[in-house]
Scaffold this motif. Structure first.
Motif, PDB file in Angstrom:
ATOM      1  N   VAL A 140       0.861  -1.175   0.000  1.00 24.78           N
ATOM      2  CA  VAL A 140       0.000   0.000   0.000  1.00 24.78           C
ATOM      3  C   VAL A 140       0.898   1.225   0.000  1.00 24.78           C
ATOM      4  O   VAL A 140       1.705   1.404   0.910  1.00 24.78           O
ATOM      5  CB  VAL A 140      -0.947   0.014   1.218  1.00 24.78           C
ATOM      6  CG1 VAL A 140      -1.830   1.255   1.210  1.00 24.78           C
ATOM      7  CG2 VAL A 140      -1.784  -1.253   1.254  1.00 24.78           C
ATOM      8  N   LYS A 196      -3.527   5.063  -0.479  1.00 27.25           N
ATOM      9  CA  LYS A 196      -4.869   4.804   0.046  1.00 27.25           C
ATOM     10  C   LYS A 196      -5.279   3.355  -0.136  1.00 27.25           C
ATOM     11  O   LYS A 196      -5.003   2.745  -1.157  1.00 27.25           O
ATOM     12  CB  LYS A 196      -5.891   5.711  -0.637  1.00 27.25           C
ATOM     13  CG  LYS A 196      -5.687   7.172  -0.275  1.00 27.25           C
ATOM     14  CD  LYS A 196      -6.767   8.046  -0.838  1.00 27.25           C
ATOM     15  CE  LYS A 196      -6.450   9.492  -0.519  1.00 27.25           C
ATOM     16  NZ  LYS A 196      -7.471  10.158   0.205  1.00 27.25           N
ATOM     17  N   GLY A 197      -5.950   2.837   0.866  1.00 24.89           N
ATOM     18  CA  GLY A 197      -6.523   1.503   0.826  1.00 24.89           C
ATOM     19  C   GLY A 197      -7.937   1.562   1.373  1.00 24.89           C
ATOM     20  O   GLY A 197      -8.169   1.210   2.521  1.00 24.89           O
ATOM     21  N   TYR A 198      -8.872   2.040   0.549  1.00 21.69           N
ATOM     22  CA  TYR A 198     -10.250   2.247   0.988  1.00 21.69           C
ATOM     23  C   TYR A 198     -11.209   1.294   0.300  1.00 21.69           C
ATOM     24  O   TYR A 198     -11.115   1.043  -0.906  1.00 21.69           O
ATOM     25  CB  TYR A 198     -10.721   3.669   0.676  1.00 21.69           C
ATOM     26  CG  TYR A 198     -10.063   4.760   1.483  1.00 21.69           C
ATOM     27  CD1 TYR A 198      -9.568   4.529   2.748  1.00 21.69           C
ATOM     28  CD2 TYR A 198      -9.947   6.038   0.973  1.00 21.69           C
ATOM     29  CE1 TYR A 198      -8.985   5.539   3.487  1.00 21.69           C
ATOM     30  CE2 TYR A 198      -9.366   7.062   1.702  1.00 21.69           C
ATOM     31  CZ  TYR A 198      -8.885   6.798   2.954  1.00 21.69           C
ATOM     32  OH  TYR A 198      -8.315   7.803   3.678  1.00 21.69           O
ATOM     33  N   ALA A 254      -9.839  -1.557  -2.323  1.00 19.32           N
ATOM     34  CA  ALA A 254      -8.669  -2.023  -1.572  1.00 19.32           C
ATOM     35  C   ALA A 254      -8.770  -3.516  -1.288  1.00 19.32           C
ATOM     36  O   ALA A 254      -7.780  -4.247  -1.398  1.00 19.32           O
ATOM     37  CB  ALA A 254      -8.543  -1.247  -0.265  1.00 19.32           C
ATOM     38  N   PHE A 281      -6.731  -7.920   3.968  1.00 15.96           N
ATOM     39  CA  PHE A 281      -5.307  -7.609   4.053  1.00 15.96           C
ATOM     40  C   PHE A 281      -4.485  -8.776   4.591  1.00 15.96           C
ATOM     41  O   PHE A 281      -3.277  -8.782   4.498  1.00 15.96           O
ATOM     42  CB  PHE A 281      -5.083  -6.357   4.896  1.00 15.96           C
ATOM     43  CG  PHE A 281      -5.626  -5.112   4.240  1.00 15.96           C
ATOM     44  CD1 PHE A 281      -5.164  -4.710   3.000  1.00 15.96           C
ATOM     45  CD2 PHE A 281      -6.610  -4.366   4.854  1.00 15.96           C
ATOM     46  CE1 PHE A 281      -5.665  -3.578   2.385  1.00 15.96           C
ATOM     47  CE2 PHE A 281      -7.122  -3.234   4.259  1.00 15.96           C
ATOM     48  CZ  PHE A 281      -6.644  -2.832   3.019  1.00 15.96           C
ATOM     49  N   SER A 291       2.761  -1.684   4.066  1.00 19.40           N
ATOM     50  CA  SER A 291       2.400  -0.322   3.691  1.00 19.40           C
ATOM     51  C   SER A 291       3.594   0.592   3.858  1.00 19.40           C
ATOM     52  O   SER A 291       4.401   0.416   4.767  1.00 19.40           O
ATOM     53  CB  SER A 291       1.245   0.185   4.560  1.00 19.40           C
ATOM     54  OG  SER A 291       0.928   1.527   4.244  1.00 19.40           O
ATOM     55  N   PHE A 323      -6.097   3.815   5.553  1.00 20.00           N
ATOM     56  CA  PHE A 323      -7.040   2.709   5.401  1.00 20.00           C
ATOM     57  C   PHE A 323      -8.416   3.106   5.921  1.00 20.00           C
ATOM     58  O   PHE A 323      -8.529   3.864   6.875  1.00 20.00           O
ATOM     59  CB  PHE A 323      -6.545   1.489   6.185  1.00 20.00           C
ATOM     60  CG  PHE A 323      -5.227   0.969   5.701  1.00 20.00           C
ATOM     61  CD1 PHE A 323      -5.179  -0.073   4.801  1.00 20.00           C
ATOM     62  CD2 PHE A 323      -4.034   1.527   6.141  1.00 20.00           C
ATOM     63  CE1 PHE A 323      -3.965  -0.565   4.342  1.00 20.00           C
ATOM     64  CE2 PHE A 323      -2.816   1.048   5.694  1.00 20.00           C
ATOM     65  CZ  PHE A 323      -2.791  -0.002   4.790  1.00 20.00           C
ATOM     66  N   GLY A 363      -6.939   4.928  10.902  1.00 19.94           N
ATOM     67  CA  GLY A 363      -6.630   4.369   9.592  1.00 19.94           C
ATOM     68  C   GLY A 363      -5.181   4.546   9.161  1.00 19.94           C
ATOM     69  O   GLY A 363      -4.819   4.176   8.043  1.00 19.94           O
ATOM     70  N   MET A 395      -2.669   0.375  11.730  1.00 25.71           N
ATOM     71  CA  MET A 395      -3.094  -0.875  11.084  1.00 25.71           C
ATOM     72  C   MET A 395      -2.100  -2.002  11.361  1.00 25.71           C
ATOM     73  O   MET A 395      -2.494  -3.141  11.584  1.00 25.71           O
ATOM     74  CB  MET A 395      -3.260  -0.663   9.583  1.00 25.71           C
ATOM     75  CG  MET A 395      -4.403   0.277   9.223  1.00 25.71           C
ATOM     76  SD  MET A 395      -6.010  -0.401   9.628  1.00 25.71           S
ATOM     77  CE  MET A 395      -6.195  -1.588   8.321  1.00 25.71           C
ATOM     78  N   GLU A 448      -3.643  -5.692  11.305  1.00 18.72           N
ATOM     79  CA  GLU A 448      -4.447  -5.690  10.082  1.00 18.72           C
ATOM     80  C   GLU A 448      -3.554  -5.842   8.847  1.00 18.72           C
ATOM     81  O   GLU A 448      -3.995  -6.365   7.832  1.00 18.72           O
ATOM     82  CB  GLU A 448      -5.255  -4.395   9.978  1.00 18.72           C
ATOM     83  CG  GLU A 448      -6.313  -4.249  11.039  1.00 18.72           C
ATOM     84  CD  GLU A 448      -7.476  -5.211  10.848  1.00 18.72           C
ATOM     85  OE1 GLU A 448      -7.807  -5.543   9.697  1.00 18.72           O
ATOM     86  OE2 GLU A 448      -8.043  -5.632  11.859  1.00 18.72           O
TER      87      GLU A 448
END
Length: 168
Positions: free
Chosen positions: A52, A55-57, A61, A69, A77, A83, A124, A129, A134
């Motif tokens: 990442v 952005k990981g939305y 994502a 993930f 990341s 996130f 986020g 994360m 995560e």
């Protein structure tokens, strides 16, 4: 699907603000096309690695992270990673609508909104994360190539039938 057919590992550099939503894009078939990507990713048997970068939305994502993930060989990341289930401002407007509407329009409501958005961004952040497991790690962008090399090498052990090109 082509990578899976020819045993080519999938490496994603993710900067995904999510799938667009709304009547216009829904009529254009975003759900149908997005579902095809999610299905192809979950059905693929080759190693998958996700980095990442920003952005990981949302579902976008999740599609690039094979549904979660924790599914790829690894998900790491850069420190710039963000996130969330969707764009964070929109998520606050939707998720805290009752709380925001309970206050009269003006500075008090705006202050609560800004506080909730700031909390969402803090939750986020890439470091948060990783701390909550995560994602696997937050890495220095300069270490990306080494992480990918180790990830692909480790995938050989768990997927011996996969052919790799060792020229990097």
């Amino acid at each position: 699907q082509i990578c899976d057919a020819f045993n080519v590992p999938l490496v994603f550099f993710q900067d995904t603000p999510g799938f667009m939503v709304g009547t216009k894009v829904e009529h254009a078939g975003i759900i149908r096309h997005g579902a095809k990507m999610l299905h192809a990713m979950s059905a693929a048997t080759v190693p998958k690695l996700t980095v990442v970068v920003r952005k990981g939305y949302g579902l976008g994502a999740q599609a690039m992270a094979v549904g979660g993930f924790d599914a790829p060989v690894f998900t790491v990341s850069w420190p710039t990673g963000e996130f969330g289930g969707m764009g964070l401002e929109g998520a606050v407007r939707l998720g805290f609508r009752k709380e925001l509407e309970a206050l009269p329009e003006g500075p008090e409501r705006e202050a609560l909104y800004q506080k909730l958005v700031a909390e969402s961004y803090a939750n986020g952040e890439a470091m948060h994360m990783a701390a909550t497991l995560e994602i696997d790690a937050v890495i220095d962008p300069l270490d990306t190539r080494a992480w990918l090399a180790r990830g692909l090498a480790s995938a050989r052990v768990s997927a011996p039938g996969v052919r790799f090109i060792d020229t990097w």
